[in-house]
Design an enzyme around this catalytic site. Sequence first.
Site, short mmCIF file in Angstrom:
data_model
loop_
_atom_site.label_atom_id
_atom_site.label_comp_id
_atom_site.label_asym_id
_atom_site.label_seq_id
_atom_site.Cartn_x
_atom_site.Cartn_y
_atom_site.Cartn_z
N GLN A 148 -6.00 -11.92 -13.44
CA GLN A 148 -5.72 -10.78 -14.21
C GLN A 148 -4.18 -10.41 -14.80
O GLN A 148 -4.03 -9.34 -15.23
CB GLN A 148 -6.31 -9.47 -13.45
CG GLN A 148 -5.34 -8.98 -12.31
CD GLN A 148 -6.11 -7.99 -11.20
OE1 GLN A 148 -7.15 -8.19 -10.66
NE2 GLN A 148 -5.39 -6.83 -11.46
N ARG B 81 4.27 -0.76 -8.44
CA ARG B 81 5.03 -1.27 -9.16
C ARG B 81 6.47 -0.15 -9.10
O ARG B 81 7.56 -0.56 -10.04
CB ARG B 81 4.61 -1.28 -10.77
CG ARG B 81 3.69 -2.71 -10.64
CD ARG B 81 3.45 -3.03 -11.95
NE ARG B 81 2.60 -4.44 -12.14
CZ ARG B 81 1.28 -4.53 -12.48
NH1 ARG B 81 0.42 -3.68 -12.33
NH2 ARG B 81 0.95 -5.76 -12.36
N GLN C 38 -9.94 0.79 -15.91
CA GLN C 38 -10.38 -0.08 -14.96
C GLN C 38 -11.79 0.70 -14.31
O GLN C 38 -12.58 -0.17 -14.30
CB GLN C 38 -9.50 -0.20 -13.69
CG GLN C 38 -10.19 -1.11 -12.77
CD GLN C 38 -8.82 -1.72 -11.54
OE1 GLN C 38 -8.15 -2.75 -12.14
NE2 GLN C 38 -8.75 -0.88 -10.71
N HIS D 128 -3.64 4.35 -2.31
CA HIS D 128 -4.35 3.46 -1.66
C HIS D 128 -5.14 3.96 -0.51
O HIS D 128 -6.33 3.96 -0.19
CB HIS D 128 -3.74 2.22 -1.28
CG HIS D 128 -3.25 1.52 -2.23
ND1 HIS D 128 -1.91 1.16 -2.40
CD2 HIS D 128 -3.81 0.73 -3.49
CE1 HIS D 128 -1.51 0.36 -3.38
NE2 HIS D 128 -2.65 -0.18 -4.04
N GLY E 156 -9.22 3.86 -8.07
CA GLY E 156 -8.29 5.16 -8.28
C GLY E 156 -8.37 5.43 -9.92
O GLY E 156 -8.41 4.54 -10.81
N GLN E 157 -8.35 6.73 -10.27
CA GLN E 157 -8.59 7.38 -11.50
C GLN E 157 -7.19 7.07 -12.26
O GLN E 157 -6.94 6.86 -13.31
CB GLN E 157 -8.89 8.68 -11.37
CG GLN E 157 -8.94 9.44 -12.74
CD GLN E 157 -10.19 8.79 -13.68
OE1 GLN E 157 -11.16 8.50 -12.97
NE2 GLN E 157 -10.03 8.73 -14.81
N LEU F 151 0.80 -1.28 0.04
CA LEU F 151 0.08 0.02 -0.12
C LEU F 151 0.86 1.29 0.01
O LEU F 151 1.89 1.17 0.75
CB LEU F 151 -0.91 -0.21 1.09
CG LEU F 151 -1.78 -1.21 1.53
CD1 LEU F 151 -2.85 -1.18 2.69
CD2 LEU F 151 -2.69 -1.31 0.17
P1 AMP Z 1 -3.80 -1.71 -6.78
O1 AMP Z 1 -3.42 -2.03 -5.58
O2 AMP Z 1 -2.71 -1.33 -7.81
O3 AMP Z 1 -4.49 -2.73 -7.65
O4 AMP Z 1 -4.68 -0.51 -6.56
C1 AMP Z 1 -5.91 -0.66 -5.80
C2 AMP Z 1 -6.77 0.68 -5.85
O5 AMP Z 1 -5.92 1.73 -5.79
C3 AMP Z 1 -7.25 0.81 -7.67
O6 AMP Z 1 -8.58 1.20 -7.49
C4 AMP Z 1 -6.08 1.67 -8.01
O7 AMP Z 1 -6.69 2.38 -9.14
C5 AMP Z 1 -5.73 2.58 -6.87
N1 AMP Z 1 -4.72 3.38 -6.98
C6 AMP Z 1 -3.50 2.78 -7.21
N2 AMP Z 1 -2.52 3.87 -7.42
C7 AMP Z 1 -3.23 5.13 -7.08
C8 AMP Z 1 -3.01 6.36 -7.18
N3 AMP Z 1 -1.62 6.68 -7.13
N4 AMP Z 1 -3.67 7.45 -7.19
C9 AMP Z 1 -4.99 6.92 -6.59
N5 AMP Z 1 -5.54 5.58 -6.65
C10 AMP Z 1 -4.60 4.76 -6.64
#
Ligand code: AMP
Length: 282
Positions: A61, A188, A154, A37, A148-149, A33
Amino acid sequence: MKVIKIVSELRAVIKEAKRLGKTVGLVPTMGFLHEGHLALMKKAKDGTDVVVTSIFVNPTQFSANEDLDSYPKDIKRDMELTQEAGVDYLFIPSVEEMYPEGYSTYVKVEGNITEQLCGITRSHHFRGVATIVTKLFNMVLPDYAYFGQKDAQQVIVIEKMTRDLNMDINIVACPTVREEDGLAMSSRNKYLSSSEREKAVILSKSLFEVEKKINNGERDATALRNYIVEQIKSVKEADIDYIEVVNAETLHKIKTLKGDVLIAMAVFFGKTRLIDNIRVQI
Ligand code: AMP
């Protein structure tokens, strides 16, 4: 905060929360996180009575050549962060709990919105996303779910799926949280070498420049796309997967900026694939 690993236990606490008339918010994640997040969890905390966060690195995925096995993990730190963020239930299921032996049901959003942009090189990706999000929705029955945008496509796919399947869930899209220099936060980013990390700022920098050009009246999508391509190509470590200017509802490429516009890109730095985007209303 209570940590839950079993679906039946999750269902029991949700049932009790609903019996008490509480609203439920869900924040699905793959863990490791960061502030992006945590911003979703804060929004969920502000908007609902009970916040559920899930951490699950969803194998369906990922394609065989992707980073499923090396995806970064730090569950101890994630637990501390979710606890601090005021999450009520942290759901951390095993792969067997989510996909028991014999599992064979998938959700596929068809058409342009899953075939373009990330769908071109990650052909199974959105089927995996739609499937796991549907499963989480069925387990948590959230009133609101937060995304997240940063992962703009997605959000578009999940909004469409929710509408098409009559899911009674409000999808809340939250702004991209960025590092100080502008790089979109991502689990990442950890893969980047220090020189790649420095150079990766070109993604957000070129998008912010394009935003300025749009604010100054530029409406030619090709000119804007070419500008970004030039900027990214000027960095020798960067390898473009795609850069597109599209209608944000259909994901069709556009020539002239009008209405709801998404400017999105995916760029490799070594083996690390970074994405970023801006969405603008004209
Ligand atoms: P992930 O753990 O990468 O699958 O992300 C989980 C959620 O967090 C998804 O809805 C992502 O779009 C959101 N998210 C990831 N990185 C960011 C960011 N930098 N800003 C806003 N939301 C994010």
